[in-house]
Motif scaffolding. Structure first.
Motif, short mmCIF file in Angstrom:
data_model
loop_
_atom_site.label_atom_id
_atom_site.label_comp_id
_atom_site.label_asym_id
_atom_site.label_seq_id
_atom_site.Cartn_x
_atom_site.Cartn_y
_atom_site.Cartn_z
N VAL A 103 -82.65 -53.21 -55.34
CA VAL A 103 -82.83 -52.55 -54.05
C VAL A 103 -81.76 -53.03 -53.09
N ARG A 104 -81.27 -52.11 -52.29
CA ARG A 104 -80.30 -52.46 -51.24
C ARG A 104 -80.93 -52.18 -49.88
N ILE A 105 -80.89 -53.18 -48.99
CA ILE A 105 -81.36 -53.01 -47.63
C ILE A 105 -80.25 -53.44 -46.68
N HIS A 106 -80.44 -53.14 -45.42
CA HIS A 106 -79.43 -53.47 -44.41
C HIS A 106 -80.11 -54.07 -43.19
N ASP A 107 -79.57 -55.18 -42.71
CA ASP A 107 -80.08 -55.84 -41.51
C ASP A 107 -79.02 -55.75 -40.42
N PRO A 108 -79.20 -54.83 -39.46
CA PRO A 108 -78.23 -54.72 -38.37
C PRO A 108 -78.18 -56.02 -37.56
N PRO A 109 -77.09 -56.24 -36.84
CA PRO A 109 -76.95 -57.51 -36.11
C PRO A 109 -77.82 -57.59 -34.86
N ASN A 110 -78.10 -58.82 -34.46
CA ASN A 110 -78.62 -59.16 -33.12
C ASN A 110 -80.09 -58.90 -32.84
N ARG A 111 -80.90 -58.50 -33.79
CA ARG A 111 -82.29 -58.21 -33.46
C ARG A 111 -83.28 -58.84 -34.42
#
Length: 152
Positions: A103-111
């Motif tokens: 599985v590929r997920i993404h964690d955007p910055p700063n939150r």
């Protein structure tokens, strides 16, 4: 969007508490996408999910992140962190051994992890014939398939 040429993944390792937290943000979507993918592929190429053909949807997604996320890799990008995870499907233990989804997920910055996004599942249309058509299909991986970047 990242590509394998643009990012440098860290070495495969057991999940940290932060990785478990990130995957738990999207675990319901991961499970939904697994079921949706199987139903889609069963209409077009049933070999893709053939290792789990005898399982119900509920059995297929009967995993927890705490117990079944067994390996992760990540890489920073200009727009956050790409995180790959190898999740065990407890109901699969056949002549090939245990079964896993990547599985590929993404964690955007700063939150923190509150805005983690599901990105995709690895569905491998592996070997190809002389005309470029796939000859193998695999959504359920074995333990020894490395957790590598994918962009499905």
């Amino acid at each position: 969007m990242a590509s394998s040429e643009e990012i440098v993944l860290n070495a495969p390792h057991p999940p940290t508490a932060k990785a478990v937290e990130a995957f738990n943000v999207v675990v319901h979507q991961i499970k939904s996408e697994i079921v949706k993918s199987r139903h889609h592929w069963d209409k077009h190429e049933p070999k893709m999910w053939s290792r789990v053909a005898g399982l119900s949807d509920a059995q297929l997604v009967d995993f927890t992140i705490e117990n079944d996320l067994v390996e992760v890799r990540s890489a920073p990008t200009s727009y956050g962190t790409v995180i790959l995870g190898k999740i065990r499907i407890p109901a699969v233990n056949d002549d090939e051994g245990e079964g896993f989804v990547h599985v590929r997920i993404h964690d955007p910055p700063n939150r923190g992890t509150e805005d983690v996004l599901f990105h995709s599942l690895f569905t491998d249309e592996g070997n190809r014939d002389a005309d470029g058509r796939p000859t193998t299909w695999r959504a359920v991986q074995t333990r020894d398939v490395p957790l590598e970047f994918f962009n499905e």
